[in-house]
Design an enzyme around this catalytic site. Structure first.
Site, PDB file in Angstrom:
ATOM      1  N   TRP A  43       0.851  -1.229   0.167  1.00 22.28           N
ATOM      2  CA  TRP A  43      -0.021  -0.011  -0.125  1.00 22.28           C
ATOM      3  C   TRP A  43       0.830   1.132  -0.158  1.00 22.28           C
ATOM      4  O   TRP A  43       1.670   1.405   0.864  1.00 22.28           O
ATOM      5  CB  TRP A  43      -0.784  -0.053   1.312  1.00 22.28           C
ATOM      6  CG  TRP A  43      -1.455   1.405   1.428  1.00 22.28           C
ATOM      7  CD1 TRP A  43      -0.930   2.369   2.248  1.00 22.28           C
ATOM      8  CD2 TRP A  43      -2.784   1.680   1.047  1.00 22.28           C
ATOM      9  NE1 TRP A  43      -1.955   3.510   2.295  1.00 22.28           N
ATOM     10  CE2 TRP A  43      -3.039   3.186   1.314  1.00 22.28           C
ATOM     11  CE3 TRP A  43      -3.780   1.086   0.572  1.00 22.28           C
ATOM     12  CZ2 TRP A  43      -4.199   3.906   1.448  1.00 22.28           C
ATOM     13  CZ3 TRP A  43      -5.123   1.889   0.236  1.00 22.28           C
ATOM     14  CH2 TRP A  43      -5.314   2.885   0.897  1.00 22.28           C
ATOM     15  N   ASN A  45       0.129   5.641   0.006  1.00 24.65           N
ATOM     16  CA  ASN A  45      -0.694   6.904  -0.352  1.00 24.65           C
ATOM     17  C   ASN A  45      -0.093   8.081  -0.723  1.00 24.65           C
ATOM     18  O   ASN A  45       0.829   8.115  -1.489  1.00 24.65           O
ATOM     19  CB  ASN A  45      -2.034   7.024   0.634  1.00 24.65           C
ATOM     20  CG  ASN A  45      -1.595   7.074   2.149  1.00 24.65           C
ATOM     21  OD1 ASN A  45      -1.253   5.981   2.599  1.00 24.65           O
ATOM     22  ND2 ASN A  45      -1.988   8.152   2.905  1.00 24.65           N
ATOM     23  N   ASP A  46      -0.085   9.234   0.137  1.00 29.18           N
ATOM     24  CA  ASP A  46       0.290  10.514  -0.286  1.00 29.18           C
ATOM     25  C   ASP A  46       1.790  10.506  -0.573  1.00 29.18           C
ATOM     26  O   ASP A  46       2.542   9.926   0.134  1.00 29.18           O
ATOM     27  CB  ASP A  46       0.094  11.588   1.095  1.00 29.18           C
ATOM     28  CG  ASP A  46      -1.012  11.526   1.699  1.00 29.18           C
ATOM     29  OD1 ASP A  46      -2.084  10.657   1.327  1.00 29.18           O
ATOM     30  OD2 ASP A  46      -0.948  12.162   2.790  1.00 29.18           O
ATOM     31  N   GLN A  62       3.781   7.938   1.494  1.00 26.75           N
ATOM     32  CA  GLN A  62       3.224   7.096   2.864  1.00 26.75           C
ATOM     33  C   GLN A  62       3.030   5.597   2.377  1.00 26.75           C
ATOM     34  O   GLN A  62       2.549   5.411   1.174  1.00 26.75           O
ATOM     35  CB  GLN A  62       1.647   7.592   2.861  1.00 26.75           C
ATOM     36  CG  GLN A  62       1.507   9.011   3.531  1.00 26.75           C
ATOM     37  CD  GLN A  62       2.026   9.049   5.166  1.00 26.75           C
ATOM     38  OE1 GLN A  62       1.119   8.654   5.961  1.00 26.75           O
ATOM     39  NE2 GLN A  62       3.098   9.494   5.194  1.00 26.75           N
ATOM     40  N   PHE A 108       3.299   9.944   9.458  1.00 28.12           N
ATOM     41  CA  PHE A 108       2.338  10.501   8.687  1.00 28.12           C
ATOM     42  C   PHE A 108       3.066  11.695   7.623  1.00 28.12           C
ATOM     43  O   PHE A 108       4.405  11.885   7.645  1.00 28.12           O
ATOM     44  CB  PHE A 108       1.318  11.093   9.312  1.00 28.12           C
ATOM     45  CG  PHE A 108       0.016  10.255   9.644  1.00 28.12           C
ATOM     46  CD1 PHE A 108       0.598   8.759   9.901  1.00 28.12           C
ATOM     47  CD2 PHE A 108      -1.223  10.698   9.980  1.00 28.12           C
ATOM     48  CE1 PHE A 108      -0.620   8.056  10.108  1.00 28.12           C
ATOM     49  CE2 PHE A 108      -2.165  10.072  10.227  1.00 28.12           C
ATOM     50  CZ  PHE A 108      -2.079   8.531  10.413  1.00 28.12           C
ATOM     51  N   ARG A 171      -1.623  17.963  11.525  1.00 29.86           N
ATOM     52  CA  ARG A 171      -0.576  16.769  10.638  1.00 29.86           C
ATOM     53  C   ARG A 171      -0.343  17.519   9.447  1.00 29.86           C
ATOM     54  O   ARG A 171      -0.901  18.758   8.909  1.00 29.86           O
ATOM     55  CB  ARG A 171      -1.404  15.528  10.473  1.00 29.86           C
ATOM     56  CG  ARG A 171      -2.736  15.626   9.831  1.00 29.86           C
ATOM     57  CD  ARG A 171      -3.149  14.207   9.703  1.00 29.86           C
ATOM     58  NE  ARG A 171      -4.392  14.196   8.978  1.00 29.86           N
ATOM     59  CZ  ARG A 171      -5.630  14.145   9.533  1.00 29.86           C
ATOM     60  NH1 ARG A 171      -5.848  13.922  10.745  1.00 29.86           N
ATOM     61  NH2 ARG A 171      -6.752  13.884   8.751  1.00 29.86           N
ATOM     62  N   ASP A 172       0.488  17.039   8.886  1.00 32.11           N
ATOM     63  CA  ASP A 172       1.187  17.430   7.465  1.00 32.11           C
ATOM     64  C   ASP A 172       1.841  18.541   7.136  1.00 32.11           C
ATOM     65  O   ASP A 172       1.323  19.296   6.325  1.00 32.11           O
ATOM     66  CB  ASP A 172      -0.082  17.075   6.183  1.00 32.11           C
ATOM     67  CG  ASP A 172      -1.146  15.914   6.528  1.00 32.11           C
ATOM     68  OD1 ASP A 172      -0.450  14.933   6.961  1.00 32.11           O
ATOM     69  OD2 ASP A 172      -2.257  16.098   5.951  1.00 32.11           O
ATOM     70  N   GLU A 223      -6.571  18.529   5.659  1.00 31.90           N
ATOM     71  CA  GLU A 223      -5.296  17.485   5.285  1.00 31.90           C
ATOM     72  C   GLU A 223      -4.319  18.604   4.182  1.00 31.90           C
ATOM     73  O   GLU A 223      -4.946  18.885   3.309  1.00 31.90           O
ATOM     74  CB  GLU A 223      -5.550  16.223   4.859  1.00 31.90           C
ATOM     75  CG  GLU A 223      -6.410  15.579   5.797  1.00 31.90           C
ATOM     76  CD  GLU A 223      -6.789  14.108   5.470  1.00 31.90           C
ATOM     77  OE1 GLU A 223      -6.777  13.152   6.344  1.00 31.90           O
ATOM     78  OE2 GLU A 223      -6.773  13.637   4.337  1.00 31.90           O
TER      79      GLU A 223
HETATM   80  C1  FRU Z   1      -4.000  12.175   3.571  1.00 31.92           C
HETATM   81  C2  FRU Z   1      -3.592  11.635   5.013  1.00 31.92           C
HETATM   82  C3  FRU Z   1      -2.769  12.634   5.951  1.00 31.92           C
HETATM   83  C4  FRU Z   1      -1.956  11.774   6.694  1.00 31.92           C
HETATM   84  C5  FRU Z   1      -1.719  10.523   5.852  1.00 31.92           C
HETATM   85  C6  FRU Z   1      -1.642   9.127   6.638  1.00 31.92           C
HETATM   86  O1  FRU Z   1      -4.383  10.972   2.744  1.00 31.92           O
HETATM   87  O2  FRU Z   1      -4.700  11.279   5.665  1.00 31.92           O
HETATM   88  O3  FRU Z   1      -3.368  13.584   6.430  1.00 31.92           O
HETATM   89  O4  FRU Z   1      -0.957  12.489   7.184  1.00 31.92           O
HETATM   90  O5  FRU Z   1      -2.766  10.538   4.699  1.00 31.92           O
HETATM   91  O6  FRU Z   1      -1.506   8.332   5.756  1.00 31.92           O
END
Ligand code: FRU
Length: 482
Positions: A43, A45-46, A62, A108, A171-172, A223
């Site tokens: 997996w 993501n970001d 991520q 994160f 976050r972020d 986010e």
């Molecule tokens: C956005 C998010 C961020 C967070 C990350 C966690 O997709 O939710 O806010 O840092 O993914 O995987």
């Protein structure tokens, strides 16, 4: 002895050829994007920590090394010299405090900068320190640094730089240098009260990268914020700041180093279902000067694949003033041309309704770059069917002339014709369709899962005649073949 060594050699040869075959298979699966980034397995993501340094585009992301679903977030790492071919590297960031938990203290999203003036005092020799800002989930905002051009990372001993507050869900962090005020600026997603309406972007400043002062908050965001300065392309003396939300939507305005002043309503930058957690690259050399963005293509489906997720194709952003106001323009980076294979071209042709009238009969393929300018003439609607076959209907990209809308996969964007003409640039990969219409004024990014056996393309018009002013179609070579 001879028999034994012959047997061993045979086994070795079989194993090598099997390894080669399975390697090929590994990057050649039905839904494996051929020119979009995916990690080899698991997996993601970001996109995180996007930074250009020493002729390399770094992309962190991520990543769950344990499986094909979200959780146990680490920062995966990959680099590219051309934004096309991505070389896999070892995991860059691990969870803090040796956390084995699915969420607590995991790494994160966040960003990265070059510590030009050695503020952290970690620099070794001439190689500048790279500094990553990330959220350690439920453990505060933190720093990691690299003194070897991003290959290995240490956690900063003074972490967290912003302590965890269970009420604000912060976050972020996205950090950048603000030249006019000579300060580092951080935009951070947070909520400032129990009320969900306070969810938004907090702005902090710092002189030393480790002590941060809260300056202001702007509600209505969720986010992965990003704040970027643009020169207006057709007004060389004007600048605009763009504050991005996680879904790529944005506000245009001004920024004085502490406060963002809004000059527009919230505008959409992508009308598809899958453009999310956008981020722009930092430290792009001035002589290049581009603002480059990439996003996670959220909610894609990759049945039976060893990986789960893909990035969007990297894009160049700009801001242009139109009679209707200022607008963000997004186009795929020009590097894409380097992947062009077999080319097809048409100019000044007429298309009439009818299934036998497909001008694109000889084009087949699962990876295509289509660039066309169409004259609407008497057409009621026109479009393309991609990943189509006579037995299996493909995916329709449809321009409705009367409504002035472009639709694909259940998503619709308003798209007024200009002098009765429509321009479409379409990127088809094995698991995505990205459409940049009228020179990047309207963009739709979607994931899809087409049928393996359907590889035709049809250009059609209904109701009347359509003109092709110019149409170029290129097959795109796989980045995994090279
Ligand atoms: C956005 C998010 C961020 C967070 C990350 C966690 O997709 O939710 O806010 O840092 O993914 O995987």
């Amino acid at each position: 002895m001879k028999i034994l060594s012959t047997c061993l050699l045979a086994i070795l040869l079989t194993l090598t050829s099997f390894a080669q075959k399975s390697d090929k298979k590994l990057y050649d699966e039905i839904y494996r994007p051929q020119f979009h980034f995916t990690p080899q397995k698991n997996w993601h993501n970001d996109p995180n920590g996007l930074i250009y340094y020493d002729n390399e585009y770094h992309m962190f992301y991520q990543y769950n090394p344990k499986g094909n679903e979200w959780g146990y977030m680490h920062w995966g790492h990959t680099v590219s010299a051309d934004l096309l071919h991505w070389k896999p590297l070892d995991i860059a960031l691990y969870p803090d405090e040796n956390s084995e938990d699915k969420e607590r203290c995991t790494a994160f999203s966040g960003s990265a900068i070059v510590d030009e003036n050695n503020l952290l005092n970690k620099q070794k020799g001439d190689v500048k320190t790279l500094v990553a800002f990330y959220t350690s989930q439920h453990c505060g905002q933190r720093i990691a640094y690299s003194t070897d051009k991003g290959i290995s990372w240490e956690k900063y001993e003074g972490n967290p730089i912003l302590p965890y507050d269970e009420k604000d869900d912060a976050r972020d962090p996205k950090v950048f240098w603000h030249k006019d005020s000579q300060k580092w600026v951080m935009v951070l997603y947070r909520k400032t009260s129990e009320d969900d309406k306070s969810k938004g972007v907090s702005i902090y400043t710092s002189d030393n990268l480790t002590d941060w002062n809260w300056e202001s908050h702007i509600a209505g965001f969720y986010e992965c914020p990003d704040l970027v300065k643009f020169k207006v392309t057709n007004r060389p003396d004007e600048t605009k700041w763009v504050l991005f939300d996680g879904d790529g939507s944005y506000l245009l305005g001004g920024f004085d180093g502490k406060t963002f002043t809004t000059e527009s309503g919230k505008l959409k930058s992508d009308w598809g279902k899958n453009y999310y957690a956008t981020q722009t690259w930092s430290n792009i050399p001035e002589k290049d000067g581009r603002i480059l963005q990439i996003a996670w293509m959220r909610d894609g489906k990759f049945p039976d694949m060893p990986f789960n997720g893909q990035m969007s194709f990297p894009c160049e952003l700009s801001v242009t003033k139109f009679p209707t106001g200022y607008k963000l323009i997004r186009k795929p980076v020009a590097e894409l041309e380097q992947l062009h294979g077999k080319a097809y071209s048409w100019e000044n042709k007429n298309v009439i309704p009818g299934i036998d009238e497909n001008k694109l009969k000889k084009v087949t393929g699962d990876c295509l770059h289509i660039i066309g300018e169409f004259d609407l003439k008497t057409s009621d609607n026109f479009g393309l069917m991609v990943r189509h076959s006579s037995k299996i209907p493909g995916t329709e990209i449809l321009y409705n002339v009367k409504r002035g809308t472009l639709s694909v996969l259940g998503c619709t964007v308003p798209l007024p014709a200009v002098n009765n003409k429509i321009k479409l640039e379409v990127l088809i990969d094995r698991a995505s369709i990205e459409i940049f219409a009228n020179d990047g004024q309207a963009v739709i990014s979607n994931c899809f899962t087409p049928d393996e056996k359907a590889n035709d393309v049809v250009l059609f018009t209904n109701g009347g005649e359509l003109g092709i002013d110019k149409l170029d179609v290129y097959k795109i070579e796989s980045v995994w073949n090279q």
